[in-house]
Design an enzyme around this catalytic site. Structure first.
Site, PDB file in Angstrom:
ATOM      1  N   LYS A  73      22.645  44.015  77.916  1.00  0.00           N
ATOM      2  CA  LYS A  73      24.024  43.926  77.433  1.00  0.00           C
ATOM      3  C   LYS A  73      24.999  44.330  78.536  1.00  0.00           C
ATOM      4  O   LYS A  73      26.039  43.683  78.742  1.00  0.00           O
ATOM      5  CB  LYS A  73      24.230  44.830  76.210  1.00  0.00           C
ATOM      6  CG  LYS A  73      23.607  44.319  74.924  1.00  0.00           C
ATOM      7  CD  LYS A  73      23.913  45.295  73.790  1.00  0.00           C
ATOM      8  CE  LYS A  73      23.343  44.814  72.458  1.00  0.00           C
ATOM      9  NZ  LYS A  73      23.634  45.768  71.363  1.00  0.00           N
ATOM     10  N   ALA A  94      25.553  49.674  74.584  1.00  0.00           N
ATOM     11  CA  ALA A  94      24.599  50.500  73.849  1.00  0.00           C
ATOM     12  C   ALA A  94      23.805  49.637  72.888  1.00  0.00           C
ATOM     13  O   ALA A  94      24.235  48.547  72.493  1.00  0.00           O
ATOM     14  CB  ALA A  94      25.320  51.611  73.084  1.00  0.00           C
ATOM     15  N   ASP A  95      22.642  50.149  72.503  1.00  0.00           N
ATOM     16  CA  ASP A  95      21.833  49.475  71.497  1.00  0.00           C
ATOM     17  C   ASP A  95      21.133  50.535  70.657  1.00  0.00           C
ATOM     18  O   ASP A  95      20.627  51.530  71.199  1.00  0.00           O
ATOM     19  CB  ASP A  95      20.801  48.552  72.149  1.00  0.00           C
ATOM     20  CG  ASP A  95      20.105  47.689  71.105  1.00  0.00           C
ATOM     21  OD1 ASP A  95      20.796  46.875  70.463  1.00  0.00           O
ATOM     22  OD2 ASP A  95      18.892  47.840  70.910  1.00  0.00           O
ATOM     23  N   THR A  96      21.127  50.331  69.354  1.00  0.00           N
ATOM     24  CA  THR A  96      20.499  51.275  68.433  1.00  0.00           C
ATOM     25  C   THR A  96      19.367  50.579  67.689  1.00  0.00           C
ATOM     26  O   THR A  96      19.544  49.479  67.169  1.00  0.00           O
ATOM     27  CB  THR A  96      21.530  51.815  67.421  1.00  0.00           C
ATOM     28  OG1 THR A  96      22.569  52.491  68.125  1.00  0.00           O
ATOM     29  CG2 THR A  96      20.878  52.783  66.433  1.00  0.00           C
ATOM     30  N   ALA A 131      20.058  53.645  73.051  1.00  0.00           N
ATOM     31  CA  ALA A 131      20.141  53.587  74.511  1.00  0.00           C
ATOM     32  C   ALA A 131      21.585  53.310  74.903  1.00  0.00           C
ATOM     33  O   ALA A 131      22.250  52.472  74.294  1.00  0.00           O
ATOM     34  CB  ALA A 131      19.230  52.485  75.047  1.00  0.00           C
TER      35      ALA A 131
END
Length: 215
Positions: A73, A94-96, A131
């Site tokens: 991303k 960010a990634d969840t 992250a």
């Protein structure tokens, strides 16, 4: 002699309000959390790549998947900034991901999927990995927050009523800890804001590495 009408000139954008970073995410929770810690930002609407949304590679561990997705991303965001000739500012992505028994529980595709996910999470502990990547001056600064969450046992009525609210949709693991599902959370060990989608402790550290001091 009467004076003429007063003309008020628009104020120039103050240094405090001027965006300090780009946020490569449409998540309102991430916007709220950045605002909470005093980081003025501009949302960057980076076009999604063609094909499946955030595909997981064959055999890829869930822990690796969330890191890779956040990094990709950020890299797409940096390319977009360059292609659009936008002003150079650090960029945050960010990634969840919700992980149960090694499986990634993403955003539910529909109501039936949301019900299935919530049944799996009912009465059990799972992990939420978020992250965060800050791209600045040609470098990527990365961190991952890992939080353990346990939901109480959920009845079918609990699940149906929660799905009726519409809240599970668009959320990893089919729940939002900051919303109605907060009453389902029996235990949390780690970062509450990480479960929301942006761990503010790790985010502040990464921004500091990129030269952005918080208020």
């Amino acid at each position: 002699m009467p004076s003429g009408p007063t003309v008020t000139k628009p104020h120039a954008e103050s240094a405090r309000d001027a965006p300090r970073i780009y946020l490569a995410s449409a998540s309102p929770r991430r916007r709220e959390l950045l605002t909470q810690i005093g980081v003025a930002h501009r949302v960057l609407a980076v076009p999604a790549p063609p094909g499946e949304d955030e595909p997981r590679h064959a055999g890829e561990a869930a822990e690796i998947y969330v890191r890779r997705t956040a990094r990709e991303k950020a890299e797409r965001g940096v390319r977009y900034l360059r292609d659009q000739a936008l002003p150079a500012l650090p960029l945050l992505a960010a990634d969840t991901t919700v992980i149960l028994d090694g499986d990634v529980l993403g955003k539910p595709a529909d109501r039936a999927d949301a019900i299935d996910i919530l049944r799996r999470l009912s009465g059990r502990a799972h992990q939420v990995h978020t992250a965060v990547v800050v791209a600045a001056a040609g470098a990527l600064h990365e961190a991952v927050s890992v939080t353990e969450v346990r939901l109480r046992a959920l009845s079918q009525q609990d699940i149906e009523r929660y799905c009726d609210s519409g809240e599970p949709f668009g959320k990893a693991g089919a729940y939002g800890i900051q919303g109605l599902a907060g009453v389902f959370v029996a235990h949390i060990a780690g970062s509450y804001t990480g479960v929301m989608g942006l761990p503010v402790f790790e985010t502040a550290e990464l921004l500091g590495r990129a030269g952005i001091a918080l208020p």
